[in-house]
Motif scaffolding. Structure first.
Motif, PDB file in Angstrom:
ATOM      1  N   GLN A  34       0.837  -1.189   0.000  1.00  0.00           N
ATOM      2  CA  GLN A  34       0.000   0.000   0.000  1.00  0.00           C
ATOM      3  C   GLN A  34       0.884   1.255   0.000  1.00  0.00           C
ATOM      4  OE1 GLN A  34      -3.311  -0.122  -0.254  1.00  0.00           O
ATOM      5  NE2 GLN A  34      -3.268  -2.387  -0.199  1.00  0.00           N
ATOM      6  N   GLU A  35       0.604   2.168  -0.930  1.00  0.00           N
ATOM      7  CA  GLU A  35       1.401   3.392  -1.018  1.00  0.00           C
ATOM      8  C   GLU A  35       1.218   4.267   0.214  1.00  0.00           C
ATOM      9  OE1 GLU A  35       0.590   5.391  -4.645  1.00  0.00           O
ATOM     10  OE2 GLU A  35       1.655   3.937  -5.883  1.00  0.00           O
ATOM     11  N   ALA A  36       0.060   4.168   0.861  1.00  0.00           N
ATOM     12  CA  ALA A  36      -0.166   4.947   2.083  1.00  0.00           C
ATOM     13  C   ALA A  36       0.767   4.500   3.197  1.00  0.00           C
ATOM     14  CB  ALA A  36      -1.624   4.823   2.515  1.00  0.00           C
ATOM     15  N   ASP A  37       1.005   3.194   3.280  1.00  0.00           N
ATOM     16  CA  ASP A  37       1.932   2.683   4.295  1.00  0.00           C
ATOM     17  C   ASP A  37       3.374   3.085   3.969  1.00  0.00           C
ATOM     18  OD1 ASP A  37      -0.140   1.546   5.671  1.00  0.00           O
ATOM     19  OD2 ASP A  37       0.079  -0.429   4.746  1.00  0.00           O
ATOM     20  N   LYS A  38       3.745   3.015   2.681  1.00  0.00           N
ATOM     21  CA  LYS A  38       5.093   3.437   2.277  1.00  0.00           C
ATOM     22  C   LYS A  38       5.311   4.922   2.598  1.00  0.00           C
ATOM     23  CE  LYS A  38       5.490   0.134  -1.550  1.00  0.00           C
ATOM     24  NZ  LYS A  38       6.646  -0.620  -1.047  1.00  0.00           N
ATOM     25  N   LEU A  39       4.256   5.717   2.353  1.00  0.00           N
ATOM     26  CA  LEU A  39       4.346   7.138   2.650  1.00  0.00           C
ATOM     27  C   LEU A  39       4.530   7.374   4.144  1.00  0.00           C
ATOM     28  CD1 LEU A  39       4.153  10.046   1.576  1.00  0.00           C
ATOM     29  CD2 LEU A  39       1.674   9.901   1.893  1.00  0.00           C
ATOM     30  N   LYS A  40       3.837   6.612   4.952  1.00  0.00           N
ATOM     31  CA  LYS A  40       3.964   6.747   6.404  1.00  0.00           C
ATOM     32  C   LYS A  40       5.355   6.342   6.871  1.00  0.00           C
ATOM     33  CE  LYS A  40       1.631   5.518  10.718  1.00  0.00           C
ATOM     34  NZ  LYS A  40       0.510   4.759  11.342  1.00  0.00           N
ATOM     35  N   GLY A  41       5.889   5.258   6.301  1.00  0.00           N
ATOM     36  CA  GLY A  41       7.234   4.829   6.660  1.00  0.00           C
ATOM     37  C   GLY A  41       8.288   5.854   6.289  1.00  0.00           C
ATOM     38  N   MET A  42       8.156   6.476   5.110  1.00  0.00           N
ATOM     39  CA  MET A  42       9.131   7.494   4.694  1.00  0.00           C
ATOM     40  C   MET A  42       9.022   8.745   5.555  1.00  0.00           C
ATOM     41  SD  MET A  42      11.020   6.182   2.483  1.00  0.00           S
ATOM     42  CE  MET A  42      11.948   7.693   2.413  1.00  0.00           C
ATOM     43  N   LYS A  43       7.808   9.097   5.959  1.00  0.00           N
ATOM     44  CA  LYS A  43       7.659  10.267   6.832  1.00  0.00           C
ATOM     45  C   LYS A  43       8.316  10.018   8.192  1.00  0.00           C
ATOM     46  CE  LYS A  43       3.484  12.271   4.798  1.00  0.00           C
ATOM     47  NZ  LYS A  43       2.056  12.630   5.002  1.00  0.00           N
ATOM     48  N   LEU A  44       8.216   8.802   8.676  1.00  0.00           N
ATOM     49  CA  LEU A  44       8.880   8.475   9.941  1.00  0.00           C
ATOM     50  C   LEU A  44      10.395   8.584   9.802  1.00  0.00           C
ATOM     51  CD1 LEU A  44       6.733   5.419  11.110  1.00  0.00           C
ATOM     52  CD2 LEU A  44       6.936   7.619  12.282  1.00  0.00           C
ATOM     53  N   LEU A  45      10.939   8.101   8.675  1.00  0.00           N
ATOM     54  CA  LEU A  45      12.391   8.170   8.456  1.00  0.00           C
ATOM     55  C   LEU A  45      12.864   9.618   8.332  1.00  0.00           C
ATOM     56  CD1 LEU A  45      13.109   5.220   5.988  1.00  0.00           C
ATOM     57  CD2 LEU A  45      13.606   5.348   8.423  1.00  0.00           C
ATOM     58  N   LEU A  46      12.139  10.426   7.556  1.00  0.00           N
ATOM     59  CA  LEU A  46      12.553  11.818   7.376  1.00  0.00           C
ATOM     60  C   LEU A  46      12.405  12.613   8.667  1.00  0.00           C
ATOM     61  CD1 LEU A  46      11.153  12.663   3.820  1.00  0.00           C
ATOM     62  CD2 LEU A  46      13.440  11.906   4.485  1.00  0.00           C
ATOM     63  N   ALA A  47      11.438  12.255   9.503  1.00  0.00           N
ATOM     64  CA  ALA A  47      11.311  12.918  10.794  1.00  0.00           C
ATOM     65  C   ALA A  47      12.513  12.605  11.677  1.00  0.00           C
ATOM     66  CB  ALA A  47      10.017  12.476  11.479  1.00  0.00           C
ATOM     67  N   VAL A  62      14.780   1.279   1.685  1.00  0.00           N
ATOM     68  CA  VAL A  62      14.317   2.498   1.011  1.00  0.00           C
ATOM     69  C   VAL A  62      14.604   2.430  -0.486  1.00  0.00           C
ATOM     70  CG1 VAL A  62      14.616   5.000   0.835  1.00  0.00           C
ATOM     71  CG2 VAL A  62      14.559   3.899   3.078  1.00  0.00           C
ATOM     72  N   VAL A  63      15.789   1.937  -0.856  1.00  0.00           N
ATOM     73  CA  VAL A  63      16.184   1.963  -2.257  1.00  0.00           C
ATOM     74  C   VAL A  63      15.265   1.100  -3.111  1.00  0.00           C
ATOM     75  CG1 VAL A  63      17.801   0.015  -2.284  1.00  0.00           C
ATOM     76  CG2 VAL A  63      18.239   2.019  -3.723  1.00  0.00           C
ATOM     77  N   LYS A  64      14.604   0.122  -2.521  1.00  0.00           N
ATOM     78  CA  LYS A  64      13.674  -0.723  -3.272  1.00  0.00           C
ATOM     79  C   LYS A  64      12.432   0.044  -3.707  1.00  0.00           C
ATOM     80  CE  LYS A  64      13.295  -3.823  -0.072  1.00  0.00           C
ATOM     81  NZ  LYS A  64      12.877  -5.048   0.676  1.00  0.00           N
ATOM     82  N   ASN A  65      12.148   1.120  -3.024  1.00  0.00           N
ATOM     83  CA  ASN A  65      10.952   1.908  -3.326  1.00  0.00           C
ATOM     84  C   ASN A  65      11.187   2.988  -4.378  1.00  0.00           C
ATOM     85  OD1 ASN A  65       8.841   0.911  -1.311  1.00  0.00           O
ATOM     86  ND2 ASN A  65      10.568   1.331   0.050  1.00  0.00           N
ATOM     87  N   VAL A  66      12.328   2.961  -5.051  1.00  0.00           N
ATOM     88  CA  VAL A  66      12.585   3.926  -6.123  1.00  0.00           C
ATOM     89  C   VAL A  66      11.610   3.722  -7.273  1.00  0.00           C
ATOM     90  CG1 VAL A  66      14.311   4.692  -7.796  1.00  0.00           C
ATOM     91  CG2 VAL A  66      14.994   4.162  -5.488  1.00  0.00           C
ATOM     92  N   VAL A  67      11.127   2.525  -7.436  1.00  0.00           N
ATOM     93  CA  VAL A  67      10.273   2.195  -8.580  1.00  0.00           C
ATOM     94  C   VAL A  67       8.791   2.462  -8.314  1.00  0.00           C
ATOM     95  CG1 VAL A  67      11.877   0.459  -9.435  1.00  0.00           C
ATOM     96  CG2 VAL A  67      10.123  -0.208  -7.777  1.00  0.00           C
ATOM     97  N   VAL A  68       8.447   3.018  -7.161  1.00  0.00           N
ATOM     98  CA  VAL A  68       7.033   3.273  -6.873  1.00  0.00           C
ATOM     99  C   VAL A  68       6.482   4.331  -7.825  1.00  0.00           C
ATOM    100  CG1 VAL A  68       7.256   2.635  -4.455  1.00  0.00           C
ATOM    101  CG2 VAL A  68       7.596   5.009  -5.145  1.00  0.00           C
ATOM    102  N   ARG A  69       5.184   4.298  -8.044  1.00  0.00           N
ATOM    103  CA  ARG A  69       4.559   5.236  -8.971  1.00  0.00           C
ATOM    104  C   ARG A  69       4.207   6.559  -8.295  1.00  0.00           C
ATOM    105  NH1 ARG A  69       0.314   1.577 -12.580  1.00  0.00           N
ATOM    106  NH2 ARG A  69       1.881   0.161 -13.477  1.00  0.00           N
ATOM    107  N   SER A  70       3.993   6.533  -7.008  1.00  0.00           N
ATOM    108  CA  SER A  70       3.599   7.749  -6.301  1.00  0.00           C
ATOM    109  C   SER A  70       4.729   8.775  -6.310  1.00  0.00           C
ATOM    110  CB  SER A  70       3.213   7.408  -4.857  1.00  0.00           C
ATOM    111  OG  SER A  70       2.964   8.591  -4.113  1.00  0.00           O
ATOM    112  N   ILE A  71       4.434   9.954  -6.836  1.00  0.00           N
ATOM    113  CA  ILE A  71       5.443  11.011  -6.906  1.00  0.00           C
ATOM    114  C   ILE A  71       5.826  11.478  -5.509  1.00  0.00           C
ATOM    115  CG2 ILE A  71       5.917  13.347  -7.705  1.00  0.00           C
ATOM    116  CD1 ILE A  71       5.901  11.297  -9.921  1.00  0.00           C
ATOM    117  N   GLU A  72       4.862  11.546  -4.611  1.00  0.00           N
ATOM    118  CA  GLU A  72       5.136  12.019  -3.254  1.00  0.00           C
ATOM    119  C   GLU A  72       6.079  11.070  -2.520  1.00  0.00           C
ATOM    120  OE1 GLU A  72       2.679  13.698   0.659  1.00  0.00           O
ATOM    121  OE2 GLU A  72       1.634  12.701  -0.993  1.00  0.00           O
TER     122      GLU A  72
END
Length: 372
Positions: A34-47, A62-72
């Protein structure tokens, strides 16, 4: 309603700075479909990153998620990768496996993603991919987005630090970037030029006037770099407009520093305490050097409980027949009429910057006018 939604979103994201989570939970978010979960995980890392924590252990996840479609999500992934692409050998090796993904993103439609992909690729300090990095920088140097072209200019010193033998190829890229009309691109290009080949003035010949005209439109830190480069350029490429001034200034400094009473005979023409005394001076050779003026200088005390200090100072003012007087004390000289137009352009373009609120800019302008 839109304002309430934005306020709720801001308040909702603020908790990432306070939440205490486990590494396993973060990895679970990053590995989710789920892109929502990936977004939450990245926000935790950047925080955590913004709070000063070192978190390179999540680099493989993190590097595995380079291929995600979500621009955010992809933006956040690249922000993380820019920090840790060159952290250690393990991060470099893992980043090398994603080179194809970086190259693909540099052909995308989002300029921010293209710029971030180039930043990550050029941050990998591995000599085996120098040619790939050069091709990427050369491609981005002609990109339609000024931000991507700026990233290309910032990447030039990185490649030069890894392999100085690529200087000729990097000069061609800098030559292309110097033709740009964007002040954002020109600022980074001049900074790269100042670091890679500061003595190669041939790259500045065609762009000298453009830099002068756009100087006032650049940001204040870029103005400092450009003024430093222009100062060296003018001193190297133009003739001295007043070659005798330096000699005159040195002579006056020598006269002020020496004890006049030992080398001259002083005849007082006026008397009275606290008034200036003008005397005629002749040196040991018998030639007239000028008029000696004795004056009392009062130095104000810095603190209120201290007393003022006064002392008598003697200076030499050249006579009207002295050739040095015209060069030193005249506000306009004949050399201004014969000043090169490009030399005049640099001086006139930099004058408005004296009103800058950045002290570094004002100092750079003063340096330019003093030495040029």
């Amino acid at each position: 309603l839109q304002g309430m939604y934005n306020a709720k979103t801001i308040n909702g994201d603020a908790h990432f700075f306070e939440d205490v989570t486990t590494p396993a939970k973060v990895r679970q978010y990053l590995d989710s479909f789920q892109e929502a979960d990936k977004l939450k995980g990245m926000k935790l890392l950047l925080a955590m990153l913004s709070k000063g924590k070192d978190i390179p252990e999540f680099f493989p996840d993190v590097v595995k998620n380079v291929v995600v479609r979500s621009i955010e999500v992809k933006k956040m992934v690249y922000i993380y990768l820019v920090h840790y692409a060159d952290f250690n050998d393990s991060c470099r090796e893992i980043a090398l496996l994603s080179i194809n993904s970086f190259q693909k993103d540099m052909s995308g439609t989002n300029p921010l993603i293209r710029g971030l992909a180039l930043r990550v690729m050029t941050s990998i300090r591995v000599s085996d991919i120098i040619q790939i990095q050069l091709l990427a920088v050369r491609k981005c140097a002609t990109d339609t987005s000024p931000y991507v072209r700026k990233c290309a200019a910032n990447a030039v010193p990185k490649i030069f630090s890894m392999d100085p033998e690529q200087l000729d190829s990097l000069k061609l890229i800098l030559e292309t970037l110097l033709k740009d009309s964007s002040t954002m691109v020109l600022g980074s290009t001049v900074a790269a030029l100042n670091e890679v080949c500061p003595e190669d003035y041939s790259l500045l010949h065609r762009n000298h006037r453009k830099l002068c005209h756009l100087l006032a439109d650049m940001d204040e830190w870029t103005q400092i770099s450009v003024l430093e480069v222009l100062t060296r350029y003018v001193r190297n490429q133009f003739t001295d407009p007043a070659p005798t001034v330096t000699t005159a200034v040195r002579l006056q400094a020598k006269q002020r520093g020496s004890t006049i009473t030992k080398n001259t005979s002083i005849h007082s023409t006026t008397s009275g305490s606290g008034k200036a005394k003008a005397t005629s001076v002749s040196n040991t050779a018998g030639a007239s050097a000028g008029t000696v003026i004795s004056r009392r200088v009062v130095k104000k005390a810095f603190y209120s409980d201290e007393e003022d200090h006064s002392e008598e100072e003697t200076i030499v003012v050249p006579d009207k027949d002295n050739k040095l007087e015209y060069n030193v004390f005249s506000s306009t000289t004949e050399s201004d009429d014969h000043l090169d137009p490009d030399h005049q352009l640099v001086l006139k373009s930099s004058l408005p910057l004296l009103k800058s609120r950045n002290s570094g800019v004002v100092l750079a302008v003063c340096t330019l006018h003093y030495y040029c």
